[in-house]
Design a protein around this motif. Structure first.
Motif, PDB file in Angstrom:
ATOM      1  N   VAL A  29       0.813  -1.220   0.000  1.00  0.00           N
ATOM      2  CA  VAL A  29       0.000   0.000   0.000  1.00  0.00           C
ATOM      3  C   VAL A  29       0.847   1.271   0.000  1.00  0.00           C
ATOM      4  CG1 VAL A  29      -1.859  -1.197   1.200  1.00  0.00           C
ATOM      5  CG2 VAL A  29      -0.210   0.119   2.536  1.00  0.00           C
ATOM      6  N   ALA A  30       2.119   1.176   0.374  1.00  0.00           N
ATOM      7  CA  ALA A  30       2.951   2.376   0.497  1.00  0.00           C
ATOM      8  C   ALA A  30       3.017   3.196  -0.787  1.00  0.00           C
ATOM      9  CB  ALA A  30       4.355   1.991   0.959  1.00  0.00           C
ATOM     10  N   PRO A  31       3.316   2.590  -1.943  1.00  0.00           N
ATOM     11  CA  PRO A  31       3.410   3.415  -3.154  1.00  0.00           C
ATOM     12  C   PRO A  31       2.114   4.153  -3.472  1.00  0.00           C
ATOM     13  CG  PRO A  31       4.389   1.252  -3.518  1.00  0.00           C
ATOM     14  CD  PRO A  31       3.675   1.188  -2.207  1.00  0.00           C
ATOM     15  N   GLY A  32       0.966   3.477  -3.264  1.00  0.00           N
ATOM     16  CA  GLY A  32      -0.312   4.117  -3.527  1.00  0.00           C
ATOM     17  C   GLY A  32      -0.601   5.266  -2.574  1.00  0.00           C
ATOM     18  N   ILE A  33      -0.267   5.085  -1.291  1.00  0.00           N
ATOM     19  CA  ILE A  33      -0.491   6.143  -0.310  1.00  0.00           C
ATOM     20  C   ILE A  33       0.404   7.347  -0.615  1.00  0.00           C
ATOM     21  CG2 ILE A  33      -0.227   6.774   2.119  1.00  0.00           C
ATOM     22  CD1 ILE A  33      -1.118   3.947   2.833  1.00  0.00           C
ATOM     23  N   ILE A  34       1.666   7.058  -0.945  1.00  0.00           N
ATOM     24  CA  ILE A  34       2.581   8.142  -1.305  1.00  0.00           C
ATOM     25  C   ILE A  34       2.038   8.907  -2.507  1.00  0.00           C
ATOM     26  CG2 ILE A  34       4.878   8.677  -2.220  1.00  0.00           C
ATOM     27  CD1 ILE A  34       4.948   8.017   0.710  1.00  0.00           C
ATOM     28  N   GLY A  35       1.591   8.169  -3.522  1.00  0.00           N
ATOM     29  CA  GLY A  35       1.038   8.817  -4.709  1.00  0.00           C
ATOM     30  C   GLY A  35      -0.237   9.582  -4.417  1.00  0.00           C
ATOM     31  N   GLY A  36      -1.084   9.030  -3.557  1.00  0.00           N
ATOM     32  CA  GLY A  36      -2.326   9.711  -3.211  1.00  0.00           C
ATOM     33  C   GLY A  36      -2.084  11.028  -2.501  1.00  0.00           C
ATOM     34  N   ILE A  37      -1.158  11.018  -1.531  1.00  0.00           N
ATOM     35  CA  ILE A  37      -0.828  12.260  -0.828  1.00  0.00           C
ATOM     36  C   ILE A  37      -0.203  13.259  -1.787  1.00  0.00           C
ATOM     37  CG2 ILE A  37       0.593  13.281   0.993  1.00  0.00           C
ATOM     38  CD1 ILE A  37       0.307  10.659   2.540  1.00  0.00           C
ATOM     39  N   ALA A  38       0.661  12.765  -2.683  1.00  0.00           N
ATOM     40  CA  ALA A  38       1.283  13.650  -3.669  1.00  0.00           C
ATOM     41  C   ALA A  38       0.238  14.290  -4.572  1.00  0.00           C
ATOM     42  CB  ALA A  38       2.296  12.868  -4.501  1.00  0.00           C
ATOM     43  N   HIS A  39      -0.793  13.520  -4.934  1.00  0.00           N
ATOM     44  CA  HIS A  39      -1.860  14.055  -5.789  1.00  0.00           C
ATOM     45  C   HIS A  39      -2.663  15.126  -5.065  1.00  0.00           C
ATOM     46  CE1 HIS A  39      -4.965  14.111  -8.879  1.00  0.00           C
ATOM     47  NE2 HIS A  39      -5.879  13.935  -7.934  1.00  0.00           N
ATOM     48  N   LEU A  40      -2.930  14.905  -3.788  1.00  0.00           N
ATOM     49  CA  LEU A  40      -3.719  15.863  -3.020  1.00  0.00           C
ATOM     50  C   LEU A  40      -2.896  17.062  -2.578  1.00  0.00           C
ATOM     51  CD1 LEU A  40      -5.712  13.378  -0.757  1.00  0.00           C
ATOM     52  CD2 LEU A  40      -6.579  14.645  -2.745  1.00  0.00           C
ATOM     53  N   SER A  41      -1.598  16.852  -2.340  1.00  0.00           N
ATOM     54  CA  SER A  41      -0.759  17.936  -1.841  1.00  0.00           C
ATOM     55  C   SER A  41       0.522  18.034  -2.663  1.00  0.00           C
ATOM     56  CB  SER A  41      -0.439  17.702  -0.362  1.00  0.00           C
ATOM     57  OG  SER A  41       0.399  18.708   0.148  1.00  0.00           O
ATOM     58  N   SER A  42       1.538  17.293  -2.259  1.00  0.00           N
ATOM     59  CA  SER A  42       2.816  17.288  -2.978  1.00  0.00           C
ATOM     60  C   SER A  42       3.595  16.047  -2.590  1.00  0.00           C
ATOM     61  CB  SER A  42       3.638  18.537  -2.659  1.00  0.00           C
ATOM     62  OG  SER A  42       4.073  18.499  -1.306  1.00  0.00           O
ATOM     63  N   LEU A  43       4.571  15.700  -3.419  1.00  0.00           N
ATOM     64  CA  LEU A  43       5.408  14.545  -3.104  1.00  0.00           C
ATOM     65  C   LEU A  43       6.265  14.827  -1.874  1.00  0.00           C
ATOM     66  CD1 LEU A  43       5.970  11.710  -4.067  1.00  0.00           C
ATOM     67  CD2 LEU A  43       7.698  12.617  -5.639  1.00  0.00           C
ATOM     68  N   THR A  44       6.615  16.074  -1.680  1.00  0.00           N
ATOM     69  CA  THR A  44       7.361  16.444  -0.470  1.00  0.00           C
ATOM     70  C   THR A  44       6.540  16.145   0.780  1.00  0.00           C
ATOM     71  OG1 THR A  44       8.524  18.195  -1.670  1.00  0.00           O
ATOM     72  CG2 THR A  44       8.508  18.339   0.725  1.00  0.00           C
ATOM     73  N   ALA A  45       5.246  16.464   0.728  1.00  0.00           N
ATOM     74  CA  ALA A  45       4.371  16.172   1.865  1.00  0.00           C
ATOM     75  C   ALA A  45       4.290  14.665   2.114  1.00  0.00           C
ATOM     76  CB  ALA A  45       2.978  16.740   1.605  1.00  0.00           C
ATOM     77  N   SER A  46       4.341  13.865   1.066  1.00  0.00           N
ATOM     78  CA  SER A  46       4.318  12.416   1.217  1.00  0.00           C
ATOM     79  C   SER A  46       5.495  11.932   2.045  1.00  0.00           C
ATOM     80  CB  SER A  46       4.342  11.736  -0.160  1.00  0.00           C
ATOM     81  OG  SER A  46       3.233  12.100  -0.938  1.00  0.00           O
ATOM     82  N   PHE A  47       6.653  12.538   1.826  1.00  0.00           N
ATOM     83  CA  PHE A  47       7.836  12.089   2.553  1.00  0.00           C
ATOM     84  C   PHE A  47       7.891  12.653   3.969  1.00  0.00           C
ATOM     85  CE2 PHE A  47       9.043  10.354  -1.437  1.00  0.00           C
ATOM     86  CZ  PHE A  47       9.859   9.281  -1.103  1.00  0.00           C
ATOM     87  N   VAL A  48       7.041  13.612   4.277  1.00  0.00           N
ATOM     88  CA  VAL A  48       6.861  13.981   5.683  1.00  0.00           C
ATOM     89  C   VAL A  48       6.263  12.800   6.439  1.00  0.00           C
ATOM     90  CG1 VAL A  48       5.618  15.498   7.272  1.00  0.00           C
ATOM     91  CG2 VAL A  48       6.630  16.444   5.192  1.00  0.00           C
ATOM     92  N   LEU A  49       5.329  12.091   5.812  1.00  0.00           N
ATOM     93  CA  LEU A  49       4.766  10.884   6.415  1.00  0.00           C
ATOM     94  C   LEU A  49       5.847   9.825   6.609  1.00  0.00           C
ATOM     95  CD1 LEU A  49       2.478   9.010   7.332  1.00  0.00           C
ATOM     96  CD2 LEU A  49       2.044   8.487   4.913  1.00  0.00           C
ATOM     97  N   VAL A  50       6.717   9.662   5.617  1.00  0.00           N
ATOM     98  CA  VAL A  50       7.818   8.705   5.745  1.00  0.00           C
ATOM     99  C   VAL A  50       8.698   9.069   6.935  1.00  0.00           C
ATOM    100  CG1 VAL A  50       9.879   7.765   4.626  1.00  0.00           C
ATOM    101  CG2 VAL A  50       7.797   8.147   3.285  1.00  0.00           C
ATOM    102  N   ALA A  51       8.991  10.349   7.090  1.00  0.00           N
ATOM    103  CA  ALA A  51       9.803  10.792   8.235  1.00  0.00           C
ATOM    104  C   ALA A  51       9.120  10.453   9.553  1.00  0.00           C
ATOM    105  CB  ALA A  51      10.066  12.296   8.132  1.00  0.00           C
ATOM    106  N   ALA A  52       7.811  10.675   9.618  1.00  0.00           N
ATOM    107  CA  ALA A  52       7.069  10.363  10.846  1.00  0.00           C
ATOM    108  C   ALA A  52       7.118   8.872  11.151  1.00  0.00           C
ATOM    109  CB  ALA A  52       5.621  10.836  10.709  1.00  0.00           C
ATOM    110  N   LEU A  53       7.023   8.046  10.132  1.00  0.00           N
ATOM    111  CA  LEU A  53       7.050   6.603  10.344  1.00  0.00           C
ATOM    112  C   LEU A  53       8.429   6.113  10.773  1.00  0.00           C
ATOM    113  CD1 LEU A  53       4.835   5.358   7.366  1.00  0.00           C
ATOM    114  CD2 LEU A  53       4.254   5.395   9.794  1.00  0.00           C
ATOM    115  N   THR A  54       9.492   6.703  10.237  1.00  0.00           N
ATOM    116  CA  THR A  54      10.834   6.287  10.662  1.00  0.00           C
ATOM    117  C   THR A  54      11.095   6.695  12.109  1.00  0.00           C
ATOM    118  OG1 THR A  54      11.762   8.299   9.655  1.00  0.00           O
ATOM    119  CG2 THR A  54      11.809   6.282   8.338  1.00  0.00           C
ATOM    120  N   VAL A  55      10.540   7.826  12.522  1.00  0.00           N
ATOM    121  CA  VAL A  55      10.643   8.206  13.937  1.00  0.00           C
ATOM    122  C   VAL A  55       9.907   7.188  14.805  1.00  0.00           C
ATOM    123  CG1 VAL A  55       9.946   9.925  15.655  1.00  0.00           C
ATOM    124  CG2 VAL A  55      10.955  10.668  13.491  1.00  0.00           C
ATOM    125  N   THR A  56       8.711   6.806  14.376  1.00  0.00           N
ATOM    126  CA  THR A  56       7.930   5.798  15.104  1.00  0.00           C
ATOM    127  C   THR A  56       8.682   4.474  15.178  1.00  0.00           C
ATOM    128  OG1 THR A  56       5.881   6.842  14.350  1.00  0.00           O
ATOM    129  CG2 THR A  56       5.722   4.570  15.165  1.00  0.00           C
TER     130      THR A  56
END
Length: 251
Positions: free
Chosen positions: A208-235
């Motif tokens: 599901v990761a590629p689709g979620i990244i793409g979905g967030i990028a479509h709604l906002s930006s690809l940069t915003a998608s990697f903010v989620l990645v940063a949050a998950l690596t912290v977790t």
């Protein structure tokens, strides 16, 4: 850990071939067709060495489906974070470097190579690090490294910073999945089922990761998608405690 490094070597080989194809101007459809034929042939040959899937005589067949136990869920969460970040890196690093940072197609493909090389090196060296630091400290440091990489990707405005960020992300997530699987396999009750439960959570995240990244990028930006990645690596780093050995205190 070495077998997981082979996975990264495969990703490296694929991205290197893609970089060469992009440099030489090979049509994408031709590239994928040739790749599919070669991989299908390799899979047919390699399938001869697969272990039999039938249970041994006198051993009952496992259930067709079982939900992960409570003991497995926290471990699965750490795996989810790591595999999500891995899927984001493998599937979106090239797009990020090309579309967000303005890199060339060959540089974008080489970024995936850097990501895969980083994971492979970290996995080949991972056993020594884990023996020295223990799984908990190792994953905490891995989370710090992966988070630094994701933040560099998000805040960086140059191709070099993007490549560096994805390299750090690869190093940070490399050893986590092997450690998670090892921990699940050591849980006393139904270790095989526990391992399967963690694997289901982990690889479900990868799907599901590629689709979620793409979905967030479509709604906002690809940069915003990697903010989620940063949050998950912290977790992931904060959840390292669940990997402590049962008979010894965490480090």
């Amino acid at each position: 850990m070495t077998r997981h490094a082979d996975w990264s070597v495969g990703g490296l080989a694929g991205s290197a071939v893609a970089a060469l194809a992009a440099r030489d101007g090979l049509d994408g459809r031709t590239h994928f067709l040739l790749t599919a034929v070669v991989l299908a042939a390799i899979a047919l040959v390699a399938s001869a060495w697969l272990l039999p899937h039938r249970p041994a005589p006198g051993v009952g067949a496992p259930p067709a489906f079982a939900l992960p136990s409570r003991a497995v869920l926290p471990i699965g969460l750490v795996a989810l974070c790591a595999v999500f970040a891995e899927g984001a890196g493998l599937d979106w690093a090239a797009v990020y470097v090309r579309d967000v940072l303005g890199g060339t197609a060959s540089t974008a493909a080489l970024t995936v190579s850097v990501f895969s090389i980083s994971m492979a090196i970290a996995r080949f060296a991972g056993d020594r690090v884990i023996e020295r630091l223990g799984p908990v400290t190792t994953v905490r440091l891995a989370g710090l490294c992966a988070s630094a990489g994701a933040v560099t990707v998000v805040l960086g405005d140059r191709v070099a910073l993007g490549v560096l960020g994805f390299g750090l992300l690869g190093v940070g997530i490399a050893v986590v999945v092997p450690l998670v699987f090892a921990k699940a396999g050591r849980i006393d009750d139904h270790p095989g089922r526990n391992l399967a439960g963690v694997a289901g959570i982990a690889y479900g995240s990868g799907l599901v990761a590629p689709g979620i990244i793409g979905g967030i990028a479509h709604l906002s930006s690809l940069t915003a998608s990697f903010v989620l990645v940063a949050a998950l690596t912290v977790t992931m780093g904060l959840g390292a405690r669940v990997l402590r050995p049962a008979a010894t205190p965490s480090r």
